[in-house]
Enzyme design. Structure first.
Site, PDB file in Angstrom:
ATOM      1  CD  GLU A 146      -2.791 -10.173  -3.989  1.00 49.95           C
ATOM      2  OE1 GLU A 146      -3.262  -9.499  -3.052  1.00 49.95           O
ATOM      3  OE2 GLU A 146      -1.698 -10.730  -3.937  1.00 49.95           O
ATOM      4  CE  LYS A 203     -13.330  -9.122 -18.111  1.00 46.31           C
ATOM      5  NZ  LYS A 203     -13.356  -7.796 -17.445  1.00 46.31           N
ATOM      6  CB  CYS A 237      -7.893  -4.241  -1.850  1.00 46.14           C
ATOM      7  SG  CYS A 237      -6.158  -3.866  -2.161  1.00 46.14           S
ATOM      8  CD  GLU A 239     -13.722  -4.908  -0.200  1.00 49.51           C
ATOM      9  OE1 GLU A 239     -14.274  -5.707  -0.966  1.00 49.51           O
ATOM     10  OE2 GLU A 239     -12.509  -4.641  -0.250  1.00 49.51           O
TER      11      GLU A 239
END
Ligand code: NAD
Length: 495
Positions: free
Chosen positions: A262, A188, A296, A397
């Site tokens: 993750e 996906k 990330c 973030e």
């Protein structure tokens, strides 16, 4: 190059891109479509099928049939061979894959092309590990004559859910070890990075991987949610934001799926006064400005020892000021647009917030709207000073080209501040003192620490998060292991 019109390579469909189930392109059940948007111009470049729960049912059934059927008859050496062929195909086609990723998610073309080597190496690395899977014979102390051993078996049908910030990278990074282990996949992709994952699955077929082994379900979060809750999916391997990861863990609880997560980060980049600043400054810039900070493991909290703080900030701002901002197809461009209007608004929200929280803007600090840049979602490379650990810009973030520079005085202090976060994905320490470097490396609670370096990854080396940055490791044998079950087998030898 400022021609803001660009075309997809011929093997990509600039019209309607169907779902890929059981080796065939199929219409989405709900008849819904959405546009893939070029973030440099805001213009549609292709239409993507919106998969829903009915399509997920079809894709999972196809993956289950392939798992129990043709793929189960592939020996380790057969899986190795098709993965090696896939590596060759991807290597051959990589310029076009890089171009499609760049058009769809805006990473400049030069870094898009530069990841060819790690992607092809990852495929060959995991191809090699297909024939290295092994269990053990084990001592036991049973009262009768029994031999005990472990067998390694593929987990089964895996739902692979990936983000947009590296579509072909994430597809290969997650699927290659799953295929090496003998699993089948429903992939996906992100709604902002569908084209190269679709092409990846076509190349799997061309490499000789049977239909149904890799299915691709494009669509938004609903498709991912249906996959995460599906009772016939054995594992979810997810890369994306922390909030989505939490939803997936909750959805997978009902059927107790295995999960690899993750997730996000707010990584500390720690620079001591004795560091080689000729290396540390440009790498601190690339650690936060590459891919417009949409990485990330971006080095977003830059801790600088007070003695060199002012010099470091001046040099960092100077490097950032010379970053080439432009259309992502220009080979000279270093900073392209933010991926989407939504993400652009989010990053701009943090730029508005920073001065209200008391931070000072040392570089950038705003959206860019000169000339053609106004058509895309551009944000200037930004350096914030006067930042305190408790400000939102220092804690959350941002996923944009926004670095917070903060002075520190002692090693103990900086270790404590580096660890004062919910995240633990990565970090770096810059010093010529090896014992200090190793002390920081051991005590910063993160899955990766670079010493006098930043950002390198390798398929042989595990990567993953401590704390809320995730669970499980990807890269190295751990990654193949994450797609394997361990079965204990007992054999009575005196029967
Ligand atoms: P996201 O969480 O918004 O989306 C990731 C994927 O999850 C997409 O495919 C999305 O469609 C899907 N999704 C959305 N809602 C879902 C739901 N309820 N159930 C199942 N799937 C759902 O993340 P993003 O914006 O695409 O990517 C950015 C994030 O990814 C950042 O937080 C970044 O740190 C993280 N990231 C982590 C790593 C890593 O290795 N740790 C690597 C790259 C990106």
């Amino acid at each position: 190059m400022n021609d803001f019109s660009a075309a997809l390579p011929p093997q990509f469909d600039a019209g309607r891109n169907l779902l890929l189930i059981d080796g065939k392109k199929v219409e989405p059940s709900g008849g819904q479509w959405f546009d893939a948007i070029d973030p440099c111009t805001g213009k549609a470049i292709a239409q993507i099928a919106e998969g829903d729960a009915r399509d997920i049912d079809r894709a999972v059934a196809s993956a289950r049939a392939a798992f129990e059927g043709p793929w189960s008859r592939f020996k380790a050496a057969d899986r190795q061979l098709v993965l090696l062929r896939l590596a060759d195909l991807i290597e051959r086609e990589f310029d076009d894959l890089a171009l499609a990723d760049t058009l769809e998610m805006g990473r400049p073309i030069t870094p898009s092309k530069a990841i060819r080597s790690i992607i092809v190496r990852a495929l060959r690395h995991f191809a090699g590990l297909a024939t290295a899977i092994h269990g053990y014979t084990l001592e036991n102390s049973a009262p009768v004559e029994l031999m005990s051993m472990t067998l390694k078996e593929p987990v089964g049908v895996v739902g692979v859910i990936i983000p947009w910030n590296g579509p072909i990278f994430s597809a290969v990074w997650k699927c290659a070890p799953a295929l090496a282990a003998g699993c089948t996949i429903v992939l996906k992709p992100s709604e902002r990075g569908s084209l190269t994952p679709l092409r990846f699955a076509e190349l799997c077929l061309e490499a000789g991987i049977p239909p149904g082994v890799v299915n691709v379900m494009t669509g938004h979060g609903g498709a991912g949610a249906a996959l995460s809750a599906h009772p016939d999916v054995d594992k979810i391997s997810f890369t994306g934001s922390c909030g989505t990861g939490q939803k997936i863990i909750a959805a997978s609880a009902a059927t107790v799926k295995k999960v690899t997560m993750e997730l996000g980060g707010k990584s500390p980049n720690i620079i001591f006064a004795d560091a080689n600043l000729d290396l540390a400054v440009p790498m601190a810039a690339s650690a936060i400005f590459n891919n417009s900070g949409q990485v990330c493991s971006a080095g977003s909290r830059i801790f600088v020892e007070r003695a060199i703080h002012d010099e470091f900030v001046a040099r960092l701002a100077e490097v950032g000021r010379h970053y080439v901002i432009g259309h992502s197809l220009d080979p000279a461009t270093q900073v392209g647009p933010i991926v989407s209007d939504v993400q652009f608004e989010r990053v701009c929200g943090y730029l508005d917030l920073a001065p209200r929280e008391g931070a000072s803007i040392l570089l950038g600090g705003s959206a860019l709207d000169e000339g053609d840049l106004a058509r895309g979602f551009y944000v200037a490379p930004t350096v914030l000073g006067n930042v305190h650990d408790d400000m939102r810009v220092a804690r959350e973030e941002i996923f944009g080209p926004v670095g917070c520079v903060m002075p520190f005085d002692t090693m103990e202090e900086v270790i404590a501040r580096a660890n004062a976060t919910q995240f633990g994905l990565a970090g770096a320490v810059w010093t010529r003192d090896i014992s200090r470097a190793m002390t920081v490396a051991r005590r910063v609670r993160a899955g990766t620490i670079w010493i006098n370096h930043y950002h390198t990854m390798d398929p042989g080396v595990p990567f993953g998060g401590y704390k809320m940055s995730g669970s499980g490791r990807e890269g190295g044998f751990d990654h193949v292991e994450s797609y394997l079950e361990t079965k204990g087998v007992w054999v009575r030898t005196d029967a």
